[in-house]
Design a protein around this motif. Structure first.
Motif, PDB file in Angstrom:
ATOM      1  N   LYS A   1       0.609  -1.026   0.036  1.00 48.45           N
ATOM      2  CA  LYS A   1      -0.052  -0.249   0.045  1.00 48.45           C
ATOM      3  C   LYS A   1       0.759   1.219  -0.005  1.00 48.45           C
ATOM      4  O   LYS A   1       0.376   2.363  -0.318  1.00 48.45           O
ATOM      5  CB  LYS A   1      -1.024   0.034   1.091  1.00 48.45           C
TER       6      LYS A   1
ATOM      7  N   LEU B   1      -3.343  -0.271   4.402  1.00 40.56           N
ATOM      8  CA  LEU B   1      -3.720   1.407   3.833  1.00 40.56           C
ATOM      9  C   LEU B   1      -3.567   2.142   4.982  1.00 40.56           C
ATOM     10  O   LEU B   1      -3.233   3.163   4.765  1.00 40.56           O
ATOM     11  CB  LEU B   1      -4.928   1.208   3.047  1.00 40.56           C
TER      12      LEU B   1
ATOM     13  N   ASN C   1      -8.426   6.273  -1.380  1.00 39.08           N
ATOM     14  CA  ASN C   1      -9.112   5.410  -2.098  1.00 39.08           C
ATOM     15  C   ASN C   1     -10.314   5.611  -2.422  1.00 39.08           C
ATOM     16  O   ASN C   1     -11.312   4.872  -2.841  1.00 39.08           O
ATOM     17  CB  ASN C   1      -8.984   3.770  -1.606  1.00 39.08           C
TER      18      ASN C   1
ATOM     19  N   TYR D   1      -4.577   7.135  -7.316  1.00 41.85           N
ATOM     20  CA  TYR D   1      -3.934   6.156  -6.272  1.00 41.85           C
ATOM     21  C   TYR D   1      -3.884   4.539  -6.948  1.00 41.85           C
ATOM     22  O   TYR D   1      -2.675   4.018  -6.792  1.00 41.85           O
ATOM     23  CB  TYR D   1      -5.298   5.683  -5.207  1.00 41.85           C
TER      24      TYR D   1
END
Lengths: 95, 426
Positions: B126, B153, B218, B225
């Motif tokens: 991530k 994340l 996100n 992203y």
């Protein structure tokens, strides 16, 4: 006797910039599908963003009935009652 | 005792730096052109947006690529910016480690492990997607960032935001593993534990993106992203000396990683940078939350969402946003998808540790266990060269790895006690 439908900002221009819309219900035989149909009769521009050409839920939105994804509880056939809240949320997010 | 100032949550003043210019976006569904913007959905059809790369842009040679710094930014022509990054410059270039013992056990020619368990700074892949998302946030003047997360994340956003001096709002399921909670809160973000599943957290964040002027990596920064994930594929090809493996096995949560691996391999093939055919892509999930696996294995028009019931929290997304593109990547390369029972996850974690010295979290256990299952199904063949994508670190999911591990003997500090132990092992 009504349900409240919450729209995301991206769909509000198709509903005269309204974000919360009250849809009258009879108290019986009302479903998510009938509430969505009433909504799209009032704002026809919303129809292709909520229902696909087969009459199924448009794949790029998720619909929640009081925080429950309707796909877990019967989809458009799920019963709604006075005071319920329907939230429409863009589906492509997260991960 | 030295007094260290503590500012928690991290609301320190934001440093102003000149950001790279994000590329414009287009809709993958209706092809509408959208300028560079902090939105991830087409306002016409709600389809997902992607960066629009100039097909006439000059591309670097292998030699030029090799002369650049060892980070994800080595591949900047395939990342969604013009200009140099100002944040997260040192992310990427994790080791690619050959694993002959695994190759022997799987009955294939060669196996490598792409080891994002040691990704800088937060020990998961991530870090790659957060690197591109935070540069986009900076470019759009979004001075608060955030995410919906299953854990990794959260760690990555919290670490990168702290380094950048940006306040962060991070939303996770309330019952997440303690290591992932502590590994987020240590950086001083606004960490919020939401009652419900990841999918509940995700819905909340989709609504928050409408309410607050935040860069939720996100959600509204998703188009920028996602491109960060491609760098795992670019690095694999670079580290294999400009050739493709024949198969890649990766875990799936929302389905973005397998989608972007395929995109990366296709882009390097189109640029003439890699030899051979684009690899077969295999996706792995835990059987307690395997909506993409079941979607791949069925002829359904749409993915059926699931309520996750698995110890593999980092893959517990019941309503995966990228299921359609993940299925296309898998079936379009003659790959397949496999779901692993929870009891096999710990076995997969231990097998990787014993065979390679790499300690992975539960998602890695899923990937390794899936590799053994795919080999047993005959989907991997003796001439295959396989890369296993290990996306996170085992120290984050200690409880899962502890299953089935025998307790270490406790002894007095006496030579004779050790002699007895050694004798017992002979």
């Amino acid at each position: 006797m009504a349900v409240s439908i919450y729209l995301p900002a991206i769909l509000a221009p198709l509903a005269d910039d309204e974000r919360v819309i009250e849809i009258a219900v009879l108290g019986f035989q009302d479903t998510v599908g009938s509430a969505v149909r009433s909504l799209t009769e009032r704002y026809p521009g919303l129809a292709p963003r909520l229902v696909d050409e087969r009459g199924d839920q448009y794949p790029f939105v998720a619909i929640y009935l009081n925080d429950e994804d309707i796909r877990f509880v019967g989809g458009f056939d799920t019963a709604v009652r006075d005071g319920d809240e329907l939230s429409i949320v863009p589906a492509v997010a997260g991960g | 005792m030295t007094t260290i100032p503590s500012v928690l949550p991290n609301d320190a003043p934001v440093r102003i730096v000149r950001a790279p210019e994000p590329l414009p976006l287009y809709c993958t569904r209706c092809a509408a052109d959208v300028g560079a913007s902090a939105q991830a959905l087409c306002s016409t059809c709600l389809g997902p947006l992607q960066p629009q790369y100039d097909t006439a842009r000059p591309l670097p040679s292998r030699r030029e690529l090799r002369s650049r710094a060892r980070s994800i930014w080595r591949y900047s022509e395939w990342l969604p910016f013009r200009g140099a990054p100002v944040l997260a410059q040192q992310v990427g270039f994790t080791p690619l480690l050959e694993a002959p013992q695994l190759a022997h056990e799987l009955g294939v020619a060669r196996v490598w492990v792409k080891n994002d368990a040691v990704s800088f700074p937060s020990l998961s892949f991530k870090d790659r997607v957060v690197a591109t998302a935070l540069n986009a946030a900076q470019a759009f003047g979004l001075t608060t960032v955030g995410c919906a997360s299953t854990g990794n994340l959260a760690n990555a956003v919290a670490a990168a935001a702290a380094a950048a001096g940006l306040p962060a709002w991070i939303f996770i399921p309330a019952d997440l593993e303690v290591a992932k909670v502590v590994g987020t809160s240590v950086y001083g973000p606004h960490l919020v534990r939401v009652r419900g599943t990841y999918d509940d957290v995700n819905r909340l964040c989709a609504q928050l993106a409408d309410r607050f002027d935040w860069g939720i990596v996100n959600v509204n920064l998703r188009a920028y992203y996602g491109e960060g994930s491609k760098t795992m594929g670019f690095e694999i090809v670079d580290q294999l000396d400009w050739r493709f493996p024949s198969a890649v096995i990766a875990p799936m949560a929302g389905g973005s990683l397998v989608t972007k691996l395929h995109k990366a391999f296709s882009e390097f093939a189109a640029a003439g940078l890699a030899h051979g055919s684009v690899p077969r892509i295999y996706g792995a999930q835990a059987s307690g939350c395997a909506p993409i696996v079941r979607f791949v294995q069925s002829n359904a028009r749409a993915v059926t969402p699931e309520r996750p019931q698995t110890i593999v929290r980092s893959l517990a997304i019941g309503n995966p946003a990228d299921a359609p593109t993940a299925r296309d990547a898998i079936l379009g390369t003659n790959g397949w998808a496999h779901a692993v029972d929870d009891q096999d996850v710990a076995i997969g974690i231990r097998r990787l540790a014993e065979a390679t010295g790499i300690f992975t979290e539960t998602a890695g256990g899923v990937t390794v266990a899936a590799a053994y299952a795919l080999a047993q199904q005959g989907r991997l063949t003796p001439d295959d060269e396989v890369v296993l994508c290990i996306t996170g670190n085992g120290l984050k999911t200690i409880d899962a790895a502890a299953q089935g591990i025998s307790e270490a003997p406790e002894i007095p500090a006496r030579l004779s006690a050790v002699e007895a132990l050694v004798a017992a092992t002979v």
